[in-house]
Motif scaffolding. Structure first.
Motif, mmCIF file in Angstrom:
data_model
loop_
_atom_site.group_PDB
_atom_site.id
_atom_site.type_symbol
_atom_site.label_atom_id
_atom_site.label_comp_id
_atom_site.label_asym_id
_atom_site.label_seq_id
_atom_site.Cartn_x
_atom_site.Cartn_y
_atom_site.Cartn_z
ATOM 1 N N GLY A 18 90.977 154.896 35.989
ATOM 2 C CA GLY A 18 91.819 154.417 37.082
ATOM 3 C C GLY A 18 92.329 155.545 37.948
ATOM 4 N N MET A 19 92.651 156.684 37.344
ATOM 5 C CA MET A 19 93.103 157.852 38.096
ATOM 6 C C MET A 19 92.021 158.338 39.043
ATOM 7 N N PRO A 125 96.706 177.301 29.570
ATOM 8 C CA PRO A 125 97.673 176.549 30.387
ATOM 9 C C PRO A 125 97.919 175.157 29.812
ATOM 10 N N VAL A 126 99.168 174.748 29.767
ATOM 11 C CA VAL A 126 99.548 173.411 29.320
ATOM 12 C C VAL A 126 100.374 172.763 30.425
ATOM 13 N N HIS A 127 99.947 171.573 30.866
ATOM 14 C CA HIS A 127 100.614 170.910 31.984
ATOM 15 C C HIS A 127 101.041 169.498 31.604
ATOM 16 N N LEU A 128 102.277 169.178 31.920
ATOM 17 C CA LEU A 128 102.803 167.836 31.681
ATOM 18 C C LEU A 128 102.377 166.938 32.841
ATOM 19 N N VAL A 129 101.438 166.040 32.580
ATOM 20 C CA VAL A 129 100.992 165.104 33.622
ATOM 21 C C VAL A 129 101.468 163.681 33.344
ATOM 22 N N ALA A 352 98.079 159.710 39.308
ATOM 23 C CA ALA A 352 96.973 160.318 40.065
ATOM 24 C C ALA A 352 97.476 161.468 40.930
ATOM 25 N N ALA A 353 98.678 161.337 41.483
ATOM 26 C CA ALA A 353 99.225 162.413 42.313
ATOM 27 C C ALA A 353 99.457 163.674 41.483
ATOM 28 N N ARG A 354 99.943 163.510 40.253
ATOM 29 C CA ARG A 354 100.156 164.683 39.386
ATOM 30 C C ARG A 354 98.822 165.337 39.022
ATOM 31 N N CYS A 355 97.829 164.510 38.699
ATOM 32 C CA CYS A 355 96.501 165.054 38.372
ATOM 33 C C CYS A 355 95.876 165.725 39.588
ATOM 34 N N LEU A 359 94.349 169.524 39.893
ATOM 35 C CA LEU A 359 92.949 169.754 40.232
ATOM 36 C C LEU A 359 92.834 170.606 41.495
ATOM 37 N N GLU A 360 93.748 170.444 42.405
ATOM 38 C CA GLU A 360 93.765 171.310 43.608
ATOM 39 C C GLU A 360 94.083 172.751 43.217
ATOM 40 N N GLN A 361 95.017 172.929 42.273
ATOM 41 C CA GLN A 361 95.411 174.286 41.856
ATOM 42 C C GLN A 361 94.263 175.034 41.181
#
Length: 365
Positions: A18-19, A125-129, A352-355, A359-361
């Motif tokens: 869905g994302m 790297p660990v990211h809270l999504v 999706a905005a967080r992901c 992905l842009e970074q």
């Protein structure tokens, strides 16, 4: 990931699909549930933009990561950036997870609890999504329907028997219900224990919690056991019919049942520990303080030395149940705030905005 089934891992795979559709990027699901990975019919996502690099998003537990990355399909490629969307419930990770961590390029976490856990174990790297609830709008529409029996106070606990009964700890919920609502004074109250089909002698029920629950239910006709597979919408309808949802878990990496309860605007009494703390607060629910205790040997599939989980008191849970029972307007107000928080932070658009930002970074978008 796992494209079918009703587990949290399966739900995460569908969430990722869905994302990708929300972002409009090319996406395919490689179903790893069978003996050989296969492209699943869920696969095709409508593509409106191209990725600048290949991304493999792994929706399995960390111990299975090496099997995927070292598979002939992926091992021959050196142009793939591997992200693990990892779940774990205990406060320490098992040795079986460490090779998987070393093979990943980065980790995405569904909760602050999981993010902090893995950040302490790796330099990756660990990211809270967080997560996105795939059918949040459907849950909200369902929440607007009237209760089927608004005059009867019905408590409900839901859990997957095969996800470890000891970790879900439903016996504490049953005992709390009986403490809060004695039979002689609250004969009209009801508790529904919803689980998947059970197996005698299962590894996840070493103390025979479910056998004890059966014995209690046999002596208290207000306790109804529902032992069956049901569809996701049917589970949500069952939860909607309840007055209050209970989660007496000892450990949760995220907590789908607490999240569904809030999305349905249901008053929620829950253990104040683990992933649910991100959205279960005194403003949105009734979190019950718990003591951290060592996980007994044999009570978890992987139990690292020194690992702890929460031990919630049935008496303390009972006090919160009575608060919901005695103050329905206050309980409903908390539930509405919980629903508003889920709508803001756990929609597919927000996820999706967080992901997309991440992905842009890393130069994928």
């Amino acid at each position: 990931g796992i494209a079918g089934g009703k587990t949290g891992l399966g739900a995460n795979t569908i969430m990722a699909h869905g994302m990708a559709e929300e972002m409009g990027v090319p996406f395919a699901v490689r179903d790893v549930e069978g003996t050989e990975p296969a492209l699943h019919p869920l696969a095709a996502a409508g593509s409106r933009r191209e990725l600048k690099r290949n991304i493999a998003l792994h929706h399995v537990n960390a111990d299975r990561i090496p099997l995927q990355i070292m598979s002939p399909e992926l091992a021959r490629r050196n142009d793939t950036y591997h992200i693990g969307f990892l779940l774990w419930e205990l406060d320490r990770i098992p040795q079986a997870h460490r090779l998987g961590l070393s093979l990943l390029d980065e980790i995405w976490a569904p909760s602050r609890f999981v993010a902090d856990l893995y950040a302490a174990q790796t330099s990756k790297p660990v990211h809270l999504v967080k997560k996105g609830l795939v059918d949040l709008q459907g849950l909200q529409r369902l929440s607007a329907d009237q209760n089927s029996d608004p005059g009867r106070f019905t408590t409900m606990i839901c859990f997957d028997f095969h996800s470890s009964v000891e970790r879900k700890n439903p016996l504490a919920a049953v005992r709390a219900f009986q403490i809060a609502f004695p039979r002689h004074s609250h004969a009209d109250c009801r508790l529904i224990v919803k689980t998947t089909p059970t197996t005698r002698g299962h590894w996840g029920d070493p103390a025979d919690q479910f056998g004890q629950i059966r014995n209690l239910a046999a002596k208290d006709k207000r306790i109804e056991i529902v032992e069956d597979f049901v569809s996701q919408p049917e589970l949500w309808r069952m939860m909607k019919s309840a007055t209050c949802i209970l989660s007496t878990h000892r450990a949760e990496g995220f907590g789908y049942i607490p999240a569904y309860a809030l999305a349905l605007a249901k008053p929620l009494v829950t253990t104040d520990y683990g992933g649910p703390r991100d959205f279960c607060t005194p403003r949105t629910s009734f979190p019950v303080a718990a003591t951290l205790v060592h996980v007994p040997n044999g009570h978890a599939l992987y139990s690292p030395e020194g690992a702890k989980w929460a031990d919630v008191s049935p008496e303390a849970v009972a006090l919160s149940l009575r608060r919901v029972y005695d103050n329905p307007e206050m309980a409903a107000a908390r539930a509405r705030r919980g629903q508003a928080l889920l709508t803001r932070d756990y929609s597919m658009t927000a996820y999706a905005a967080r992901c997309r930002r991440r992905l842009e970074q890393i130069g994928a978008l």
